[in-house]
Design a protein around this motif. Sequence first.
Motif: not given
Ligand code: MN
Length: 418
Positions: A310, A312, A317
Amino acid sequence: MTKLSRRGILAAGAAGSVATIAASAQAAATFGNPDMPPQGAPNAANPQSLTDPGPQNPELAKNLPSFLNPPPTDVGDMPMFWNSFNIAAKRIQNGGWARQVTQSDFQISTTISGVNMRLAPGGIREMHWHQQAEWAVMTVGACRVTVLDEKGRAAVQDVKAGDLWYFPAGLPHSLQGLGPDGAEFVLAFDNGMSSEYNTLLVTDWLAHTPPEVLAKNFGVPVDAFKNIPLQDRWIFQGEVPGPLAADQAAVKAGSGEPPFPFTFALSDMKPNQISAGGQVQIADSTNFKVSTTVAAALVTVKPGGLRALHWHPNADEWQYYIKGEARMTVFNTGPAAQTADFRAGDVGYVRKSLGHYVENTGQTDLVFMEVFKADRYEEVSLADWLSHTPPAMVAATLNLDPAVIAQFPKTAVAVMPA
Ligand code: MN
Ligand code: MN
């Protein structure tokens, strides 16, 4: 022919034979070992390429096996995205200690600065404020937090392991460890350069204000301040405070109470997603209203599970590893892919929109926090994307059988099982 030019010809000949070897190894790019030019242990036909006879620190190396032996799919390079409170020096005072991983020590960490703090029962983190917002997760024990908002409304609350707090930038606050075990927690400032050793302290301001000004400001005689500390206290030992209700009653103001709590019981909330592989609990400004500059997810991955591929789209992060053992790989343009290992107390960092996944490599649950300088938690799942793009497009791009694509999860699953 001069000596110099003869040497040049010899060097060119040697380079040519190296190029020939490299070309034959390049032809060997295979599924699971795609690197061009050849990189990684499978390309090291000469066993001596893999030995490491030089000076070593085996205790350090055994905790970071992926640096020592990267997976064959790793390629290229990227800024260091591994760090740890375990290698940060402690500042110890009577009442507790702190250690930090700021951008000074962790160049990539531009958006978040991390602090790990311990307060003994009764230990006080002095009344202070700063120019950054402060987010925190409790990891051990219990702590009493106080804060005053910009409308003069006060809050006092007790937090326990698994709870969060958030103090907007500039709001004054204090922390105190409670019985019987005191408190330990991790702070995240929403600015990578913030330092817990450089905050606006109430003792410093009073000691550096003329006594006559103090007297006039508070409407009391100068003598009233004759015993104030002349140096700051930062962390110091106090008495364990009495009942919470008594402190809450004592701070009541005519302007009322703050409209939203500054604390949030993250680990008690119903998970946003539970799967066979684990769960995710998210706190951002949609449910933790005051937390307008920090969003966070508490992720649990069962043994063998995978925090699925995945990224963001809205923020970098910052990760804090609480329990278990993990291995994370980050993907960037180039291509670049790099893998690092994480244990409790370690910190990771992934820049905005770079692909990543986290494997549980231990025998117990892996628990870690994903922290973002953002008002909302946002995520794009690779599996979700591939299962919601016309199958012919995905099949043509990746040489996949459409029947295989049809088996991908139809809704984004954050944590996949072993
Ligand atoms: Mn992440
Ligand atoms: Mn603070």
